[in-house]
Design a protein around this motif. Sequence first.
Motif, short mmCIF file in Angstrom:
data_model
loop_
_atom_site.label_atom_id
_atom_site.label_comp_id
_atom_site.label_asym_id
_atom_site.label_seq_id
_atom_site.Cartn_x
_atom_site.Cartn_y
_atom_site.Cartn_z
N GLN A 1 0.85 -1.19 0.00
CA GLN A 1 0.00 0.00 0.00
C GLN A 1 0.88 1.24 0.00
N ALA A 2 0.46 2.24 -0.74
CA ALA A 2 1.20 3.50 -0.75
C ALA A 2 0.21 4.64 -0.93
N VAL A 3 0.55 5.79 -0.37
CA VAL A 3 -0.29 6.97 -0.52
C VAL A 3 0.32 7.83 -1.61
N VAL A 4 -0.35 7.87 -2.74
CA VAL A 4 0.22 8.53 -3.93
C VAL A 4 -0.40 9.92 -4.11
N TYR A 5 0.50 10.88 -4.30
CA TYR A 5 0.09 12.26 -4.62
C TYR A 5 -0.22 12.30 -6.12
N ARG A 6 -1.49 12.60 -6.44
CA ARG A 6 -1.93 12.61 -7.84
C ARG A 6 -2.23 14.00 -8.35
N GLY A 7 -1.95 15.02 -7.55
CA GLY A 7 -2.22 16.42 -7.92
C GLY A 7 -2.51 17.19 -6.65
N ALA A 8 -2.73 18.51 -6.81
CA ALA A 8 -2.95 19.35 -5.63
C ALA A 8 -4.08 18.79 -4.77
N ASN A 9 -3.81 18.58 -3.51
CA ASN A 9 -4.79 18.07 -2.54
C ASN A 9 -5.42 16.75 -2.94
N ASP A 10 -4.70 15.97 -3.70
CA ASP A 10 -5.24 14.69 -4.15
C ASP A 10 -4.27 13.57 -3.78
N LEU A 11 -4.56 12.95 -2.64
CA LEU A 11 -3.75 11.82 -2.17
C LEU A 11 -4.61 10.57 -2.25
N ARG A 12 -4.07 9.50 -2.84
CA ARG A 12 -4.86 8.28 -2.97
C ARG A 12 -4.09 7.08 -2.44
N VAL A 13 -4.81 6.24 -1.73
CA VAL A 13 -4.21 4.99 -1.28
C VAL A 13 -4.25 4.02 -2.45
N GLU A 14 -3.08 3.55 -2.88
CA GLU A 14 -3.02 2.68 -4.05
C GLU A 14 -2.18 1.44 -3.75
N THR A 15 -2.41 0.42 -4.55
CA THR A 15 -1.59 -0.79 -4.43
C THR A 15 -0.51 -0.74 -5.50
N LEU A 16 0.73 -0.81 -5.08
CA LEU A 16 1.87 -0.72 -6.01
C LEU A 16 2.78 -1.93 -5.81
N THR A 17 3.67 -2.16 -6.78
CA THR A 17 4.67 -3.20 -6.56
C THR A 17 5.71 -2.70 -5.57
N VAL A 18 6.16 -3.59 -4.73
CA VAL A 18 7.24 -3.26 -3.79
C VAL A 18 8.48 -2.95 -4.63
N PRO A 19 9.19 -1.85 -4.31
CA PRO A 19 10.36 -1.48 -5.12
C PRO A 19 11.40 -2.61 -5.18
N LYS A 20 12.01 -2.75 -6.35
CA LYS A 20 13.12 -3.72 -6.51
C LYS A 20 14.42 -2.96 -6.27
N ILE A 21 15.32 -3.58 -5.54
CA ILE A 21 16.57 -2.88 -5.25
C ILE A 21 17.73 -3.41 -6.08
N GLY A 22 18.71 -2.53 -6.29
CA GLY A 22 19.94 -2.90 -7.00
C GLY A 22 20.95 -3.47 -6.02
N PRO A 23 22.10 -3.93 -6.54
CA PRO A 23 23.11 -4.58 -5.69
C PRO A 23 23.72 -3.67 -4.62
N ARG A 24 23.59 -2.34 -4.80
CA ARG A 24 24.19 -1.43 -3.80
C ARG A 24 23.12 -0.72 -2.98
N GLU A 25 21.87 -1.21 -3.05
CA GLU A 25 20.77 -0.49 -2.40
C GLU A 25 20.16 -1.29 -1.24
N LEU A 26 19.27 -0.59 -0.50
CA LEU A 26 18.57 -1.23 0.62
C LEU A 26 17.06 -1.16 0.39
N LEU A 27 16.36 -2.16 0.93
CA LEU A 27 14.91 -2.07 0.99
C LEU A 27 14.54 -1.98 2.48
#
Length: 364
Positions: free
Chosen positions: A9-35
């Motif tokens: 779940q993520a709260v996505v800003y879609r425009g001025a005063n427009d926040l929506r709870v959406e289902t997104l893919t969990v970010p994929k990390i690279g070899p030098r990154e953290l989740l």
Amino acid sequence: MTAIPETMQAVVYRGANDLRVETLTVPKIGPRELLVKVAVCGVCPTDIKKIHYGTVPPPRIFGHETAGTIVQAGRNVKQFRVGDRVALHHHIPCLKCHACRHGAFAQCAQYKRTGITAGFEPAGGGYAEYVRVMPFVFPGVVKIPKRNSFLEGAMLEPVNTVLKAVKRLKLLRGDVVLVAGQGPIGLMFTRLLKLEGANVIVSDLLNSRLKLAREFGAKWLCNPAAKQESADKVETLPNLVQRLTRGRGLDAAVIAVPSDDVVREAQTLLRGGGQILLFSHTRRGEQTELDLATICVDEKDLIGSYSADVLLQPEVAKLVFSRRLDVRRLITHQFPLEQTAAAIELASHPTAESLKIVVNQVSV
Ligand SMILES: [Zn+2]
Ligand SMILES: [Zn+2]
């Protein structure tokens, strides 16, 4: 360690005063990154402004005062491991460019890049269940000691901005400093200035905040609203300053409210060679009147401070985790992720009881 799900779940800003709870893919990390699985994310006025006025293009996921647990580390990451509880820091200066060599980190081009994202254009991502942390912001990642909470970890970033500002003041022990505004930021100023040995006068329109300011180390309290009700009983700020400094004037004033009148009043209460520090005047395009001779002839410096200084992070962590600055007292409201919009609404219309508001993922 629980497995990492495909979606979140993520709260996505879609425009001025427009926040929506959406289902997104969990970010994929690279070899030098953290989740990092987000536990707590503070609601910050700079994000509120972007959301209300729609000053940046959507879509984005805001939230940069983030603490959580590392659930995945790229194979080339050496200094962190899965299971570490960490506080994140989203802006890191390059330390090499012209701005950085002048110590003006907030003006560095790399600094303006955000190194934490839950998806879309990186914007902090703390209002999501998981964030991807890029290696260039690792210097700001701090492990949270066992005895401290995620809530405390999430407060490192705002405390850092306040400590950075305090360091811009040239104070001697015993100096008299005004902190105008005792919201969460003003209260942090009060405490840190007190720890620096200053005698702090605070002003705020809310008595509940003044009461807490006293506990945070304020020596004198002033409620400018009180004087209209009972003019003869309440000492006005000018009288108070006059009396306390024996007519000399304030050594410094921190303006933690976006009011130009407060700046002008502070300018008159300042001694020659004193400093006014603006912390809340973040709205562009507004003009104001100020007698510039007070700056030229009276040498009253008008300075500002914006954002954080990663080099102060060890000192900030010490202040917060030792509880010399007890940030737990500042957190008055916790909202679940799905109610981020309500959290932001309350933060932009504070009540007598509300101070710092955070989004808390109770599942952690
Ligand atoms: Zn912030
Ligand atoms: Zn730089």
